[in-house]
Design an enzyme around this catalytic site. Structure first.
Site, short mmCIF file in Angstrom:
data_model
loop_
_atom_site.label_atom_id
_atom_site.label_comp_id
_atom_site.label_asym_id
_atom_site.label_seq_id
_atom_site.Cartn_x
_atom_site.Cartn_y
_atom_site.Cartn_z
N ARG A 60 -0.45 3.27 4.35
CA ARG A 60 -1.16 2.76 5.54
C ARG A 60 -1.03 1.26 5.78
O ARG A 60 -1.66 0.74 6.71
CB ARG A 60 -2.66 3.14 5.50
CG ARG A 60 -2.93 4.63 5.51
CD ARG A 60 -4.29 4.95 6.02
NE ARG A 60 -5.33 4.20 5.32
CZ ARG A 60 -6.49 3.85 5.89
NH1 ARG A 60 -6.72 4.17 7.15
NH2 ARG A 60 -7.39 3.20 5.20
N ASP A 61 -0.28 0.55 4.97
CA ASP A 61 -0.13 -0.89 5.21
C ASP A 61 1.26 -1.38 4.82
O ASP A 61 1.42 -2.46 4.27
CB ASP A 61 -1.21 -1.66 4.43
CG ASP A 61 -1.36 -3.10 4.90
OD1 ASP A 61 -0.91 -3.40 6.04
OD2 ASP A 61 -1.92 -3.92 4.16
#
Length: 207
Positions: A60-61
């Site tokens: 997610r990053d």
């Protein structure tokens, strides 16, 4: 995390020391990276991402500042602070890095492997063009368009460019769904391009 301990009225995590610099720092310092060379460098990291996804974890990053290039050229993905197990549409905290986050991460619904595929493709785009891709939300509403890498002077085969564009599709269902699919799609290098790379390598050896 290799170990943890408590001391000085605090708690500590012991993590692997990575000598090198982030891809973001590398691009800002030295400029964009040769496309074919960078795609080859990425393969081991992408294989590790696929293993992570098979275990049900999404990072997610993924972004240039969270991938470290080691002195020997290997790449390491760091900062799993936003990582989550993905199950259906369960609510998640919003994690957005403009230019690299897919549109679904602007909402609280669950992210899956295709969200990481988008972020990885955006990172590749940045590294080989030197330009941060337009934000996914702006692209969704027609406020910005993604320029083709080859129009910016990047040497990619037609199949590779199409693979990158599919991985950067705004709508999750239209996007490349797995890292393995992306690896396979990006591996298409025309014979003429391979011959050119070999000639360039020989010229470098003579120097």
């Amino acid at each position: 995390v290799l170990d943890f301990f408590e001391a000085n009225n605090s708690a500590y995590l012991v993590m692997e020391y990575l000598e090198g610099m982030s891809l973001k720092d590398c691009i800002q310092r030295n400029g964009k990276l040769p496309a074919q060379q960078f795609l080859n460098q990425l393969k081991p990291l992408m294989a590790d991402m696929e293993k992570m996804h098979r275990r049900g974890v999404v990072h997610r990053d993924i972004a240039p500042d969270n991938i470290i290039m080691l002195p020997d050229g290997r790449l390491k993905l760091i900062d799993f602070g936003a990582a989550r197990s993905y199950v259906g549409d369960k609510s998640m905290t919003v994690v957005v890095k403009k230019g690299f986050a897919p549109v679904e991460q602007y909402m609280r619904k669950g992210s899956n492997a295709s969200a990481d595929v988008y972020a990885l493709a955006a990172t590749i785009y940045y590294c080989i063009t030197g330009i941060v891709p337009p934000d996914s939300a702006e692209r969704q509403y027609g406020e910005a368009e993604l320029q083709a890498p080859t129009s910016l002077g990047v040497e990619l085969s037609r199949e590779q460019e199409q693979a990158l564009e599919k991985a950067l599709e705004i709508q999750p269902k239209a996007r490349t769904q797995s890292v393995t699919e992306l690896i396979n799609a990006l591996s298409h290098i025309p014979k003429a391009m391979l011959q050119k790379q070999e000639e360039e390598r020989r010229q470098q050896e003579k120097l």
